[in-house]
Write an enzyme that holds these catalytic residues in place. Structure first.
Site, mmCIF file in Angstrom:
data_model
loop_
_atom_site.group_PDB
_atom_site.id
_atom_site.type_symbol
_atom_site.label_atom_id
_atom_site.label_comp_id
_atom_site.label_asym_id
_atom_site.label_seq_id
_atom_site.Cartn_x
_atom_site.Cartn_y
_atom_site.Cartn_z
ATOM 1 N N CYS A 83 0.832 -1.206 0.000
ATOM 2 C CA CYS A 83 0.000 0.000 0.000
ATOM 3 C C CYS A 83 0.865 1.254 0.000
ATOM 4 O O CYS A 83 1.745 1.399 0.867
ATOM 5 C CB CYS A 83 -0.913 0.003 1.223
ATOM 6 S SG CYS A 83 -1.980 1.451 1.312
ATOM 7 N N CYS A 89 -1.055 5.878 6.943
ATOM 8 C CA CYS A 89 -2.354 5.410 7.430
ATOM 9 C C CYS A 89 -2.243 4.712 8.784
ATOM 10 O O CYS A 89 -2.974 5.036 9.711
ATOM 11 C CB CYS A 89 -2.980 4.476 6.397
ATOM 12 S SG CYS A 89 -4.510 3.703 6.928
ATOM 13 N N CYS A 92 -3.040 -0.989 8.484
ATOM 14 C CA CYS A 92 -2.519 -2.341 8.225
ATOM 15 C C CYS A 92 -1.070 -2.400 8.689
ATOM 16 O O CYS A 92 -0.147 -2.221 7.901
ATOM 17 C CB CYS A 92 -2.638 -2.682 6.748
ATOM 18 S SG CYS A 92 -4.321 -2.665 6.140
ATOM 19 N N GLN A 275 -19.514 -8.874 10.396
ATOM 20 C CA GLN A 275 -18.123 -9.204 10.134
ATOM 21 C C GLN A 275 -17.738 -8.665 8.758
ATOM 22 O O GLN A 275 -18.452 -8.887 7.778
ATOM 23 C CB GLN A 275 -17.905 -10.715 10.176
ATOM 24 C CG GLN A 275 -18.131 -11.342 11.543
ATOM 25 C CD GLN A 275 -17.021 -11.020 12.535
ATOM 26 O OE1 GLN A 275 -16.062 -10.334 12.225
ATOM 27 N NE2 GLN A 275 -17.156 -11.540 13.748
ATOM 28 N N PHE A 304 -24.685 -12.313 22.545
ATOM 29 C CA PHE A 304 -24.071 -11.290 21.677
ATOM 30 C C PHE A 304 -24.375 -11.643 20.221
ATOM 31 O O PHE A 304 -23.486 -11.685 19.369
ATOM 32 C CB PHE A 304 -22.561 -11.189 21.907
ATOM 33 C CG PHE A 304 -22.151 -11.095 23.346
ATOM 34 C CD1 PHE A 304 -22.102 -9.865 23.994
ATOM 35 C CD2 PHE A 304 -21.811 -12.229 24.069
ATOM 36 C CE1 PHE A 304 -21.722 -9.768 25.329
ATOM 37 C CE2 PHE A 304 -21.423 -12.152 25.396
ATOM 38 C CZ PHE A 304 -21.381 -10.920 26.033
ATOM 39 N N GLU A 325 -28.968 -10.000 22.585
ATOM 40 C CA GLU A 325 -28.115 -8.915 22.097
ATOM 41 C C GLU A 325 -28.395 -7.651 22.896
ATOM 42 O O GLU A 325 -29.531 -7.398 23.310
ATOM 43 C CB GLU A 325 -28.389 -8.677 20.604
ATOM 44 C CG GLU A 325 -27.813 -7.426 20.004
ATOM 45 C CD GLU A 325 -26.306 -7.347 20.103
ATOM 46 O OE1 GLU A 325 -25.796 -6.275 20.472
ATOM 47 O OE2 GLU A 325 -25.622 -8.365 19.831
ATOM 48 N N ASP A 352 -28.847 -6.451 28.650
ATOM 49 C CA ASP A 352 -27.489 -6.041 28.984
ATOM 50 C C ASP A 352 -26.747 -7.248 29.535
ATOM 51 O O ASP A 352 -26.979 -7.672 30.670
ATOM 52 C CB ASP A 352 -27.531 -4.906 30.014
ATOM 53 C CG ASP A 352 -26.137 -4.403 30.383
ATOM 54 O OD1 ASP A 352 -25.135 -4.971 29.879
ATOM 55 O OD2 ASP A 352 -26.049 -3.452 31.179
ATOM 56 N N CYS A 398 -12.514 -11.744 19.472
ATOM 57 C CA CYS A 398 -11.727 -10.759 18.721
ATOM 58 C C CYS A 398 -10.614 -10.181 19.588
ATOM 59 O O CYS A 398 -9.979 -9.191 19.215
ATOM 60 C CB CYS A 398 -12.620 -9.650 18.176
ATOM 61 S SG CYS A 398 -13.531 -8.728 19.435
#
Length: 441
Positions: A83, A89, A92, A275, A304, A325, A352, A398
């Site tokens: 890139c 940036c 990445c 996603q 979730f 959720e 919650d 994640c």
């Protein structure tokens, strides 16, 4: 009497002399790890095995941070970033590393974190990977209006800054979205109301290509004409989002994008979480169902659940699925998606999941559990595991740090780590996503 004080220098932020250091490994955030005078030194942009010239930028009691000045001896896995905006940036942050080496480094980091948590050697059983470039089907671009030059800058936020790095393309975005950036920049700067634009979102899913503009006031007639011309010439639908988060297309109709997951179509609204890597998402959902192995009639809880990314495919197996959720709008969207798919054996609840769940109507004995929390993890939800007693749990993460922490709660509740997979959801970045299967002993 007046008193005078000399301001003491902040020694933790003082720059050091140039140092030559040997890089030993990478941490889970992609920074190189070296040693200097008994301290661990974290250095972004370097690779294991390299000899580098650095300057310390911050010193603490146990560790220090440094910036890279020069690579004296490069590692074999070092490569030239593809890139042109790489240095500005900051998004990445592993493009200087070959893709195979990136995946190995992430695999090692994930295994090390789980090994420390379980006090035994843990290995990664599977790598779920896909295309390393042009994989993002969604991205949010930042804008900044320069009142002196009367120009609008369009790009990504620089690392740890509010500044916008102007870009003309992005090699991790879907090719059609990347090709939109330069003409979009030119068109937006022709708008008379460009100072009222907020962020810009680009989306490409099976239902079409979308340009989402956050506006603080409704565009005028001439600006709407320019936007409509751009939409027609670039085959994109333009959605305007106001201060309340309500969206509509340029002609005023309600438009809801949707992505495909097998035979399912999952609609979502701008601002809803999905996603961004569609290829890995499909593989991940399939693997989660394989690991859970839900049988018809079994009670499966999806915490979730978002807009139903796991809930709806699980319901297709014949299981009785409950999705929970914390965002009410996504609960409504998930229910609508289930109705459109003709899936009656799935129900959704708003709640919650970090609060007291004792009065929730869905809390009780279940057969299987799926967790897909945000970076903070599912620690609070797991405190109610004793009332659920699932035989199997799939945890999609994640953040390997919160996964390692939460897995200890599962261990204390009598579960064993049975399988661990690395999800290469974000190639060219340090982000580590994983999924783990836990089984009750």
């Amino acid at each position: 009497m007046a008193q005078f004080f000399n301001v003491k220098p902040n020694r933790s932020k003082q720059l050091s002399a140039r140092l030559s250091l040997q890089v030993n490994s990478l941490d889970h955030l992609g920074a190189g790890i070296a040693q200097h005078q008994g301290k661990v030194v974290f250095i972004p942009g370097v690779l294991p095995g390299e000899t580098v010239t650095v300057q310390l930028t911050e010193q603490k009691r146990q560790y220090a941070k440094a910036k890279l000045l020069k690579v004296e001896q490069a590692a074999p896995c070092r490569t030239v970033p593809a890139c042109p905006h790489y240095n500005a940036c900051g998004g990445c942050d592993l493009q200087h590393m070959t893709v195979d080496a990136q995946r190995q480094a992430k695999t090692d980091a994930l295994a090390n974190m789980l090994s420390r948590a379980w006090d035994r050697e843990v290995s990664v059983d599977e790598l779920i990977a896909g295309e390393p470039w042009h994989y993002r089907r969604r991205a949010r671009l930042a804008t900044w209006y320069d009142r002196q030059s009367k120009t609008l800058q369009l790009g990504f936020r620089t690392e740890a800054s509010k500044q916008v790095a102007t870009i003309q393309s992005c090699p991790v975005l879907a090719q059609a979205l990347s090709a939109l950036i330069a003409p979009l920049d030119e068109m937006l700067n022709r708008l008379s109301g460009k100072s009222s634009l907020g962020h810009v979102e680009l989306i490409e899913v099976e239902s079409g290509r979308y340009l989402v503009l956050r506006v603080t006031r409704v565009p005028g007639e001439k600006d709407c004409a320019l936007l409509a011309e751009f939409a027609a010439s670039h085959n994109v639908q333009i959605l305007l989002v106001d201060n309340e988060g309500h969206s509509k297309d340029l002609q005023g109709a309600a438009v809801t994008p949707g992505y495909q997951l097998g035979e399912l179509t999952l609609a979502f609204k701008p601002g809803n979480f999905i996603q961004v890597n569609g290829e890995i998402n499909s593989a991940m959902v399939g693997r989660a169902i394989d690991w859970l192995a839900p049988a018809p009639g079994e009670r499966v809880l999806d915490l979730f659940c978002g807009v139903g990314n796991f809930s709806l495919p699980l319901a297709q197996t014949g299981a009785q699925v409950i999705g929970v959720e914390g965002v009410a709008e996504m609960v409504a969207q998930a229910s609508s998606n289930a109705l459109d798919a003709g899936l009656s054996q799935v129900s959704f609840f708003h709640g919650d999941l970090s609060a007291d769940l004792s009065a929730e109507p869905w809390l009780g004995k279940i057969d299987k559990l799926l967790l897909d929390p945000a970076r903070a993890g599912a620690f609070e939800s797991l405190q109610w595991l004793g009332k659920m007693k699932p035989s199997r749990i799939v945890y999609v993460s994640c953040n390997p740090a919160s996964l390692a922490r939460d897995s200890m709660v599962l261990k204390q509740q009598g579960y064993q780590l049975a399988k661990l997979a690395l999800l290469d959801m974000f190639p060219q970045t340090h982000h580590i996503e994983a999924m783990a299967l836990f089984e009750r002993c």
